[in-house]
Scaffold this motif. Sequence first.
Motif, PDB file in Angstrom:
ATOM      1  N   SER A 149      40.814  32.435  29.777  1.00 24.19           N
ATOM      2  CA  SER A 149      40.147  32.088  30.991  1.00 24.19           C
ATOM      3  C   SER A 149      39.664  33.435  31.414  1.00 24.19           C
ATOM      4  O   SER A 149      40.307  34.734  31.453  1.00 24.19           O
ATOM      5  CB  SER A 149      41.412  31.765  31.928  1.00 24.19           C
ATOM      6  OG  SER A 149      41.817  30.335  31.519  1.00 24.19           O
ATOM      7  N   PHE A 150      38.798  33.470  32.352  1.00 27.71           N
ATOM      8  CA  PHE A 150      37.932  34.658  33.019  1.00 27.71           C
ATOM      9  C   PHE A 150      38.256  34.548  34.543  1.00 27.71           C
ATOM     10  O   PHE A 150      37.751  33.638  35.106  1.00 27.71           O
ATOM     11  CB  PHE A 150      36.630  34.820  32.673  1.00 27.71           C
ATOM     12  CG  PHE A 150      36.357  34.835  30.865  1.00 27.71           C
ATOM     13  CD1 PHE A 150      36.378  36.033  30.222  1.00 27.71           C
ATOM     14  CD2 PHE A 150      36.094  33.639  30.497  1.00 27.71           C
ATOM     15  CE1 PHE A 150      36.340  36.044  28.897  1.00 27.71           C
ATOM     16  CE2 PHE A 150      36.077  33.691  29.081  1.00 27.71           C
ATOM     17  CZ  PHE A 150      36.088  34.773  28.228  1.00 27.71           C
ATOM     18  N   ILE A 151      38.653  35.746  35.017  1.00 23.60           N
ATOM     19  CA  ILE A 151      39.296  35.652  36.317  1.00 23.60           C
ATOM     20  C   ILE A 151      38.867  36.931  37.172  1.00 23.60           C
ATOM     21  O   ILE A 151      38.917  37.963  36.814  1.00 23.60           O
ATOM     22  CB  ILE A 151      40.811  35.820  36.355  1.00 23.60           C
ATOM     23  CG1 ILE A 151      41.593  34.753  35.494  1.00 23.60           C
ATOM     24  CG2 ILE A 151      41.210  35.718  37.853  1.00 23.60           C
ATOM     25  CD1 ILE A 151      43.060  35.122  35.223  1.00 23.60           C
ATOM     26  N   PRO A 152      37.767  36.521  37.877  1.00 21.32           N
ATOM     27  CA  PRO A 152      37.320  37.687  38.966  1.00 21.32           C
ATOM     28  C   PRO A 152      38.390  38.008  39.807  1.00 21.32           C
ATOM     29  O   PRO A 152      39.209  37.498  40.390  1.00 21.32           O
ATOM     30  CB  PRO A 152      36.255  36.924  39.859  1.00 21.32           C
ATOM     31  CG  PRO A 152      36.704  35.455  39.829  1.00 21.32           C
ATOM     32  CD  PRO A 152      37.546  35.239  38.693  1.00 21.32           C
ATOM     33  N   GLY A 153      38.148  39.380  40.124  1.00 25.23           N
ATOM     34  CA  GLY A 153      39.325  40.084  41.019  1.00 25.23           C
ATOM     35  C   GLY A 153      38.713  41.120  41.935  1.00 25.23           C
ATOM     36  O   GLY A 153      37.604  41.626  41.488  1.00 25.23           O
ATOM     37  N   GLY A 200      36.856  45.454  41.756  1.00 25.99           N
ATOM     38  CA  GLY A 200      36.136  44.280  41.412  1.00 25.99           C
ATOM     39  C   GLY A 200      36.174  43.751  39.999  1.00 25.99           C
ATOM     40  O   GLY A 200      35.273  42.922  39.551  1.00 25.99           O
ATOM     41  N   ALA A 201      37.063  44.272  39.175  1.00 25.29           N
ATOM     42  CA  ALA A 201      37.072  43.886  37.795  1.00 25.29           C
ATOM     43  C   ALA A 201      37.320  42.542  37.358  1.00 25.29           C
ATOM     44  O   ALA A 201      38.231  41.874  38.245  1.00 25.29           O
ATOM     45  CB  ALA A 201      38.396  44.818  37.202  1.00 25.29           C
ATOM     46  N   TRP A 202      36.926  42.136  36.262  1.00 23.29           N
ATOM     47  CA  TRP A 202      37.285  40.753  35.623  1.00 23.29           C
ATOM     48  C   TRP A 202      38.317  40.825  34.667  1.00 23.29           C
ATOM     49  O   TRP A 202      38.457  41.842  34.075  1.00 23.29           O
ATOM     50  CB  TRP A 202      35.886  40.283  35.033  1.00 23.29           C
ATOM     51  CG  TRP A 202      35.083  39.439  35.828  1.00 23.29           C
ATOM     52  CD1 TRP A 202      34.140  40.045  36.794  1.00 23.29           C
ATOM     53  CD2 TRP A 202      34.753  38.087  36.062  1.00 23.29           C
ATOM     54  NE1 TRP A 202      33.360  39.055  37.564  1.00 23.29           N
ATOM     55  CE2 TRP A 202      33.733  37.777  37.125  1.00 23.29           C
ATOM     56  CE3 TRP A 202      35.335  36.992  35.656  1.00 23.29           C
ATOM     57  CZ2 TRP A 202      33.359  36.578  37.663  1.00 23.29           C
ATOM     58  CZ3 TRP A 202      34.905  35.726  36.116  1.00 23.29           C
ATOM     59  CH2 TRP A 202      34.059  35.612  36.862  1.00 23.29           C
ATOM     60  N   ARG A 203      39.083  40.008  34.758  1.00 23.02           N
ATOM     61  CA  ARG A 203      40.194  39.820  33.722  1.00 23.02           C
ATOM     62  C   ARG A 203      40.148  38.766  33.001  1.00 23.02           C
ATOM     63  O   ARG A 203      39.587  37.828  33.210  1.00 23.02           O
ATOM     64  CB  ARG A 203      41.635  40.056  34.439  1.00 23.02           C
ATOM     65  CG  ARG A 203      41.945  40.795  35.496  1.00 23.02           C
ATOM     66  CD  ARG A 203      43.122  40.435  36.234  1.00 23.02           C
ATOM     67  NE  ARG A 203      43.279  41.398  37.171  1.00 23.02           N
ATOM     68  CZ  ARG A 203      44.319  42.426  37.255  1.00 23.02           C
ATOM     69  NH1 ARG A 203      45.264  42.296  36.563  1.00 23.02           N
ATOM     70  NH2 ARG A 203      44.508  43.244  38.406  1.00 23.02           N
ATOM     71  N   ALA A 204      40.617  38.933  31.684  1.00 23.65           N
ATOM     72  CA  ALA A 204      40.691  37.841  30.678  1.00 23.65           C
ATOM     73  C   ALA A 204      42.099  37.418  30.599  1.00 23.65           C
ATOM     74  O   ALA A 204      43.152  38.268  30.425  1.00 23.65           O
ATOM     75  CB  ALA A 204      40.196  38.038  29.325  1.00 23.65           C
ATOM     76  N   GLN A 205      42.479  36.094  30.726  1.00 19.45           N
ATOM     77  CA  GLN A 205      44.064  35.795  30.728  1.00 19.45           C
ATOM     78  C   GLN A 205      44.100  34.990  29.482  1.00 19.45           C
ATOM     79  O   GLN A 205      43.306  34.005  29.199  1.00 19.45           O
ATOM     80  CB  GLN A 205      44.329  34.827  31.791  1.00 19.45           C
ATOM     81  CG  GLN A 205      45.636  34.134  31.866  1.00 19.45           C
ATOM     82  CD  GLN A 205      46.942  35.160  32.245  1.00 19.45           C
ATOM     83  OE1 GLN A 205      46.347  36.110  33.061  1.00 19.45           O
ATOM     84  NE2 GLN A 205      47.935  34.675  31.929  1.00 19.45           N
ATOM     85  N   ILE A 206      44.920  35.088  28.546  1.00 20.14           N
ATOM     86  CA  ILE A 206      45.215  34.289  27.322  1.00 20.14           C
ATOM     87  C   ILE A 206      46.398  33.589  27.591  1.00 20.14           C
ATOM     88  O   ILE A 206      47.635  33.857  28.362  1.00 20.14           O
ATOM     89  CB  ILE A 206      45.603  35.245  26.138  1.00 20.14           C
ATOM     90  CG1 ILE A 206      44.301  36.114  25.720  1.00 20.14           C
ATOM     91  CG2 ILE A 206      46.114  34.524  25.115  1.00 20.14           C
ATOM     92  CD1 ILE A 206      44.739  37.124  24.439  1.00 20.14           C
ATOM     93  N   GLU A 207      46.541  32.142  27.303  1.00 22.71           N
ATOM     94  CA  GLU A 207      47.349  31.301  27.785  1.00 22.71           C
ATOM     95  C   GLU A 207      47.523  30.211  26.385  1.00 22.71           C
ATOM     96  O   GLU A 207      46.575  29.952  25.758  1.00 22.71           O
ATOM     97  CB  GLU A 207      46.942  30.299  28.851  1.00 22.71           C
ATOM     98  CG  GLU A 207      47.023  30.913  30.323  1.00 22.71           C
ATOM     99  CD  GLU A 207      48.426  31.076  30.826  1.00 22.71           C
ATOM    100  OE1 GLU A 207      49.500  30.433  30.388  1.00 22.71           O
ATOM    101  OE2 GLU A 207      48.713  32.090  31.551  1.00 22.71           O
TER     102      GLU A 207
END
Length: 155
Positions: A72-76, A81-88
């Motif tokens: 999943s790609f999460i804005p913040g 203002g970095a985007w994060r990638a979340q592995i689930e």
Amino acid sequence: MTRNTLSIRLARQTDLPALIALYADDDIGQTREKAKPDPAYQSAFDAIDADPNHLLVVGEKDGVIAATLLLSFIPGLSRHGAWRAQIEAMRVARALRGKGLGRDLVDWAMEEARRRGCSLVQLTSDRRRTDAHRFYERAGFEPTHFGFKLSLETT
């Protein structure tokens, strides 16, 4: 995309039974997943599939689904203002663990996160999954935070 030992592709609706079996393929997952078909799985798949910020992928070995993860790609706003990638929900079939399939899947996820401009990749792992923790640390992840969860389900 084909890796050393794994062919990685987007999951299809027809993959749901194999995905659910992977989720239940350990002592922890057996307590969380339902053995019978459940419309909640289809509903969740449809929501993931419709959202371009979620990629549910499978890894096939010799034409059989052997691994999966949700990226999943999460804005913040933090970190400029970095985007994060979340592995689930990363899973490798029990019989195939230790053969490099998980590493192929994580490498793919990190490449995809870079391609999408993410500045970091994060994940959580149940504290009881000590083998998984060693795997993630060997892959370069650091245990930098505590995680907290609150179940909203009623029994």
